[in-house]
Each structure stands twice: as C-alpha cells, then as structure tokens.
Design an enzyme around this catalytic site. Structure first.
Site, PDB file in Angstrom:
ATOM      1  N   ASP A   9       0.876  -1.180   0.000  1.00  0.00           N
ATOM      2  CA  ASP A   9       0.000   0.000   0.000  1.00  0.00           C
ATOM      3  C   ASP A   9       0.914   1.232   0.000  1.00  0.00           C
ATOM      4  OD1 ASP A   9       0.979   0.180   2.573  1.00  0.00           O
ATOM      5  OD2 ASP A   9      -0.985   0.207   3.562  1.00  0.00           O
ATOM      6  N   CYS A  66       3.319  -3.405   3.889  1.00  0.00           N
ATOM      7  CA  CYS A  66       2.477  -2.269   4.291  1.00  0.00           C
ATOM      8  C   CYS A  66       3.159  -1.636   5.503  1.00  0.00           C
ATOM      9  CB  CYS A  66       1.018  -2.663   4.529  1.00  0.00           C
ATOM     10  SG  CYS A  66       0.689  -3.681   5.978  1.00  0.00           S
ATOM     11  N   THR A  68       2.785  -1.765   8.912  1.00  0.00           N
ATOM     12  CA  THR A  68       3.184  -2.733   9.936  1.00  0.00           C
ATOM     13  C   THR A  68       3.425  -4.117   9.362  1.00  0.00           C
ATOM     14  OG1 THR A  68       0.891  -3.374  10.318  1.00  0.00           O
ATOM     15  CG2 THR A  68       1.754  -1.566  11.675  1.00  0.00           C
ATOM     16  N   HIS A  99      10.670 -23.580   7.916  1.00  0.00           N
ATOM     17  CA  HIS A  99       9.639 -24.267   8.697  1.00  0.00           C
ATOM     18  C   HIS A  99       8.233 -24.110   8.118  1.00  0.00           C
ATOM     19  CE1 HIS A  99      12.125 -24.403  12.707  1.00  0.00           C
ATOM     20  NE2 HIS A  99      12.778 -24.905  11.678  1.00  0.00           N
ATOM     21  N   HIS A 134       7.739 -30.441   9.263  1.00  0.00           N
ATOM     22  CA  HIS A 134       7.149 -29.140   8.923  1.00  0.00           C
ATOM     23  C   HIS A 134       6.095 -29.300   7.823  1.00  0.00           C
ATOM     24  CE1 HIS A 134      10.009 -27.332  11.562  1.00  0.00           C
ATOM     25  NE2 HIS A 134      11.014 -27.881  10.888  1.00  0.00           N
TER      26      HIS A 134
END
Ligand code: RB5
Length: 143
Positions: A9, A66, A68, A99, A134
């Site tokens: 964004d 973005c 955060t 993983h 995994h």
C-alpha cells in the site's frame, strides 16, 4: 529464473520500490501489483491480486509491504494457497521458509531499515524448505 510478485500500500511503497532495486541487482524478474505511488491507498486492493497471482502460478512467490505488515499479511492469508509470513529480520524470514514454506514474504515498511530489509529478502530468497515434520504441520493448516 522464478518471477517474484510485489505488492504494497502507500505505507509500503517506498520499501517495495527498494525491493525492486535489490531484485534488479540480483537479476531476478518481478511483476508489480501496486501500489504505484505513496498516495493513500487500501492494502487489500493490492494484496488480493498478488495472492491470486501466486495461487495461479503467474509468479512463483511474492514480497509484500504495508506499514506494519499486518494488514497485508492478514489479507494475503485469507487465500487458501498462500502462506504469507510477516518478517522483520533475516532470521525470521529464513525460518518462515525453512519451517513454514512461506510463499510470500511480508515486511513492515515503517519498522524495518533498508539494510535489514536487504538481509531479510536475501534470507527469503535463499533458504530452502526443510520438509519432514514441517510439511506434516503445513498439511494440517487448511480448514
Ligand atoms: C496505513 O496507515 C497502515 O494502516 C497500513 O499500511 C498497515 O500498517 C495496516 O496494517
């Protein structure tokens, strides 16, 4: 060579453009699904096209940003074929590959330096999936 899809964004725009420089230096092709400027925008408008492109094989993997990292990661992970991993350093990105077999790296544009982002992208691009236990855990993710 595999093509990487890019998405952000406005808050991730600057780092997304920097990621292009990283990929250019490595000779890795990419497709940019927006945003195309730092003007205010809504991350789902750019997350969904990237997620669809990874799911349908238009690009092999993605890198998304973005402010955060959370909004774009939450949106990407609504798609069944996406494992988007919010990573703010190289060790987390490496583990997201080893993983979680993450197919989209998500970085927090407002909370990561360009130096750390460069190492984080490197780790994402160069760490193989370990498989084994995994894979068993990944197989249990779909609902
Ligand atoms: C934009 O201000 C910001 O909310 C967005 O980039 C992201 O951090 C949301 O999760």
């Amino acid at each position: 060579m595999k093509t990487i899809g890019l998405s952000s964004d406005h808050a991730g725009y600057e780092l997304k453009e920097f990621v292009k420089q990283i990929l250019d230096q490595k000779g890795i092709p990419y497709k940019d699904y927006g945003a195309q400027s730092a003007d205010s925008s809504d991350y789902p408008d750019f997350a969904h096209p990237l997620a669809l492109a990874v799911e349908n094989g238009d690009v092999a993997e993605g890198i998304a940003v973005c402010g955060t990292g959370n909004g774009i990661a939450i949106t990407l992970n609504k798609h069944a074929g996406i494992r988007a991993a919010l990573s703010w350093d190289a060790e987390i990105a490496a583990l997201a590959r080893a993983h979680n077999n993450a197919n989209i790296l998500v970085m927090p544009g407002r909370f990561i330096s360009k130096e750390e982002a460069t190492k984080t992208v490197d780790a994402f691009l160069n760490t193989p999936f370990e498989g084994g236990r995994h894979q068993r855990r990944i197989d249990k993710i779909p609902i």
